[in-house]
Motif scaffolding. Structure first.
Motif, PDB file in Angstrom:
ATOM      1  N   GLY A   1      -2.657  -0.653   7.956  1.00 36.16           N
ATOM      2  CA  GLY A   1      -1.224  -0.397   7.934  1.00 36.16           C
ATOM      3  C   GLY A   1      -0.909   1.006   7.448  1.00 36.16           C
ATOM      4  N   THR A   2       0.344   1.359   7.503  1.00 34.70           N
ATOM      5  CA  THR A   2       0.778   2.712   7.145  1.00 34.70           C
ATOM      6  C   THR A   2       1.998   2.646   6.226  1.00 34.70           C
ATOM      7  N   ILE A   3       2.337   3.793   5.679  1.00 32.14           N
ATOM      8  CA  ILE A   3       3.580   3.942   4.922  1.00 32.14           C
ATOM      9  C   ILE A   3       4.519   4.796   5.757  1.00 32.14           C
ATOM     10  N   ILE A   4       5.696   4.276   6.031  1.00 30.90           N
ATOM     11  CA  ILE A   4       6.652   4.919   6.934  1.00 30.90           C
ATOM     12  C   ILE A   4       7.885   5.307   6.130  1.00 30.90           C
ATOM     13  N   ILE A   5       8.207   6.599   6.137  1.00 32.80           N
ATOM     14  CA  ILE A   5       9.297   7.106   5.304  1.00 32.80           C
ATOM     15  C   ILE A   5      10.297   7.873   6.166  1.00 32.80           C
TER      16      ILE A   5
ATOM     17  N   LYS B   1      14.798   0.099   5.917  1.00 31.58           N
ATOM     18  CA  LYS B   1      15.091  -1.240   6.437  1.00 31.58           C
ATOM     19  C   LYS B   1      15.675  -1.159   7.845  1.00 31.58           C
ATOM     20  N   LYS B   2      16.512  -0.157   8.071  1.00 26.28           N
ATOM     21  CA  LYS B   2      17.125   0.014   9.387  1.00 26.28           C
ATOM     22  C   LYS B   2      16.061   0.284  10.443  1.00 26.28           C
ATOM     23  N   LEU B   3      15.133   1.181  10.140  1.00 29.52           N
ATOM     24  CA  LEU B   3      14.078   1.507  11.094  1.00 29.52           C
ATOM     25  C   LEU B   3      13.173   0.303  11.332  1.00 29.52           C
TER      26      LEU B   3
ATOM     27  N   PHE C   1       7.800   0.086   4.875  1.00 30.59           N
ATOM     28  CA  PHE C   1       8.921   0.929   5.277  1.00 30.59           C
ATOM     29  C   PHE C   1       9.706   1.310   4.027  1.00 30.59           C
ATOM     30  N   CYS C   2       9.668   2.580   3.681  1.00 31.57           N
ATOM     31  CA  CYS C   2      10.299   3.056   2.450  1.00 31.57           C
ATOM     32  C   CYS C   2      11.622   3.747   2.764  1.00 31.57           C
TER      33      CYS C   2
ATOM     34  N   ALA D   1      13.950  11.177  -3.195  1.00 27.33           N
ATOM     35  CA  ALA D   1      13.869   9.855  -3.814  1.00 27.33           C
ATOM     36  C   ALA D   1      13.327   8.871  -2.787  1.00 27.33           C
ATOM     37  N   ILE D   2      12.223   8.227  -3.120  1.00 32.51           N
ATOM     38  CA  ILE D   2      11.544   7.309  -2.208  1.00 32.51           C
ATOM     39  C   ILE D   2      11.491   5.930  -2.849  1.00 32.51           C
ATOM     40  N   GLN D   3      11.944   4.935  -2.118  1.00 30.07           N
ATOM     41  CA  GLN D   3      11.913   3.572  -2.633  1.00 30.07           C
ATOM     42  C   GLN D   3      10.515   3.000  -2.403  1.00 30.07           C
ATOM     43  N   GLY D   4       9.826   2.711  -3.498  1.00 30.91           N
ATOM     44  CA  GLY D   4       8.462   2.223  -3.342  1.00 30.91           C
ATOM     45  C   GLY D   4       7.883   1.676  -4.628  1.00 30.91           C
ATOM     46  N   ASP D   5       6.725   1.025  -4.486  1.00 29.97           N
ATOM     47  CA  ASP D   5       6.042   0.416  -5.626  1.00 29.97           C
ATOM     48  C   ASP D   5       4.796   1.230  -5.974  1.00 29.97           C
ATOM     49  N   GLU D   6       3.915   0.639  -6.766  1.00 35.21           N
ATOM     50  CA  GLU D   6       2.714   1.347  -7.194  1.00 35.21           C
ATOM     51  C   GLU D   6       1.781   1.656  -6.025  1.00 35.21           C
ATOM     52  N   LYS D   7       1.764   0.779  -5.025  1.00 36.04           N
ATOM     53  CA  LYS D   7       0.948   1.037  -3.837  1.00 36.04           C
ATOM     54  C   LYS D   7       1.407   2.318  -3.147  1.00 36.04           C
ATOM     55  N   VAL D   8       2.710   2.451  -3.005  1.00 36.07           N
ATOM     56  CA  VAL D   8       3.263   3.647  -2.378  1.00 36.07           C
ATOM     57  C   VAL D   8       2.978   4.873  -3.239  1.00 36.07           C
ATOM     58  N   ARG D   9       3.163   4.723  -4.533  1.00 38.90           N
ATOM     59  CA  ARG D   9       2.928   5.840  -5.450  1.00 38.90           C
ATOM     60  C   ARG D   9       1.474   6.330  -5.367  1.00 38.90           C
TER      61      ARG D   9
END
Length: 404
Positions: free
Chosen positions: A73-77, A87-89, A116-117, A158-166
């Protein structure tokens, strides 16, 4: 550093090859607000026409070649200035996947392996520096840079994310301007409404008043006072989000200082791009909330709307592009709704245009003419702009506020 640049229109198959690379972990988009939209299209296009279509095709290729493991998987920002853009994307990709009859296994992988961040970027970036500034910088550093951009020192991502994203976005540790938190709503609302919303409500008036850049406008006492009052007195009290007392005011004062930055050449005409969609997204919610609390027309916002209506009056059309006219000189109207606004102007003229525009639910998602006194206020300001010109109407508006 940038290793290479690929064009989806010229290198689509190469881009799909990149999808098979497990080292690719992060997607960042900046397509402007109009780019995050559902276009029901097959993702087999070469390439698909929409950004969501391209992204879905890329992810589906990755799924087919690498499998449905979580680690693939990927992180999409997305950075487009849309509320809950992540959420929209994600929602658009799901709808588009269903339209393309993609298998349930892929949908599960799309929503569980990929993150999706929602994010927000806050930095004034006017674009390329002038030739004089560019040459001076290149001479100082001893090399040419064809990608040089001008930006203010202040920055926030500002990016909405958790420790995985960080953990994946390790670059956040290198810059205090990058914030990764579970909730970024307050950053979004303040920036979207007070900085971007003020820009949008001021840009048409600034152009009509003869100001080329934000710096020029902030050097004029009446325009500067209009912008400050618009932001601090009206927009701040209409933000549709709970804020602690003084938060909006403190943020707004910083924004006013940023607008006054003498080193930034931010052209008003560039701020008018996609004027209508920006007005809807940034300012209509503020207007609605303001009426909930005050039930009276906010005069600075009304003047901003009037300037929008007049700015969107096209004087000519060439090659499918619309142009307005100011002091016998054309200016570009770079807006997907330019044709529609032109039709409204042609049909209703200066006497009926305000009512026609405000009650157009296709433009705003609601009937703004129902707000008590708003149509009258906007129309009064429009007639002043037409009869006196932008600068004189602005000066008179500010003088009347002082006398009130």
């Amino acid at each position: 550093s940038i290793s290479r640049v690929l064009s989806s229109y010229e290198d689509w198959h190469t881009i799909l090859d990149v999808a098979r690379d497990p080292q690719v972990q992060v997607f960042i988009s900046n397509t402007t607000e109009v780019g995050i939209a559902l276009v029901n299209e097959p993702i087999t296009g070469n390439p698909p026409s929409s950004f969501p279509g391209k992204l879905l095709a890329f992810l589906y290729e990755r799924f087919k070649k690498l499998g449905n493991a979580i680690e693939n998987g990927t992180i999409i920002i997305p950075t487009e200035l849309i509320v809950d853009n992540g959420k929209k994307l994600q929602s658009i990709l799901n709808d588009l996947a269903v339209f393309n009859n993609l298998e349930d296994e892929f949908l599960t992988w799309l929503n569980t392996a990929n993150t999706f961040c929602s994010s927000l970027v806050d930095r004034i970036v006017p674009g390329k520096p002038s030739a004089e500034i560019k040459n001076s910088i290149q001479h100082k550093f001893g090399y040419e840079d064809e990608l040089m951009l001008m930006a203010e020192v202040y920055r926030l991502w500002a990016i909405q994310g958790d420790e995985k994203v960080r953990k994946v976005l390790a670059f956040a540790e290198a810059d205090e301007g990058v914030v990764i938190e579970p909730d970024i709503d307050i950053y979004r609302e303040l920036k979207l409404r007070m900085l971007n919303g003020t820009h949008t409500l001021s840009c048409g008036l600034a152009v009509l008043a003869g100001f080329e850049t934000v710096k020029d406008a902030m050097s004029d006492s009446n325009m500067s006072e209009f912008i400050a009052s618009l932001m601090l007195d009206e927009i701040a009290s209409g933000i549709p989000y709970h804020l602690e007392p003084g938060t909006a005011s403190a943020f707004g004062k910083k924004v006013v200082d940023r607008f006054r930055n003498p080193a930034i050449e931010h052209k008003w005409i560039s701020i008018t791009m996609q004027y209508t969609s920006k007005m809807k997204m940034r300012n209509v919610p503020v207007l609605s909330k303001y009426y909930e609390d005050h039930n009276t027309p906010p005069q600075s916002i009304a003047l901003g709307f009037a300037a929008f209506v007049l700015f969107m009056k096209a004087s000519k059309k060439e090659g499918g592009k619309f142009f307005g006219e100011l002091n016998n000189k054309p200016y570009p109207i770079q807006d997907d709704q330019a044709g529609h606004l032109d039709e409204l102007w042609q049909k209703h003229g200066s006497k009926g245009i305000v009512e026609a525009v405000l009650q157009d639910t296709l433009l705003w998602g609601t009937d703004l003419s129902k707000l008590p006194g708003f149509s009258v206020a906007v129309n009064d300001h429009l007639q002043a702009l037409i009869n006196k010109g932008g600068k004189q109407a602005l000066d008179q508006f500010q003088q009347n506020k002082v006398l009130a």
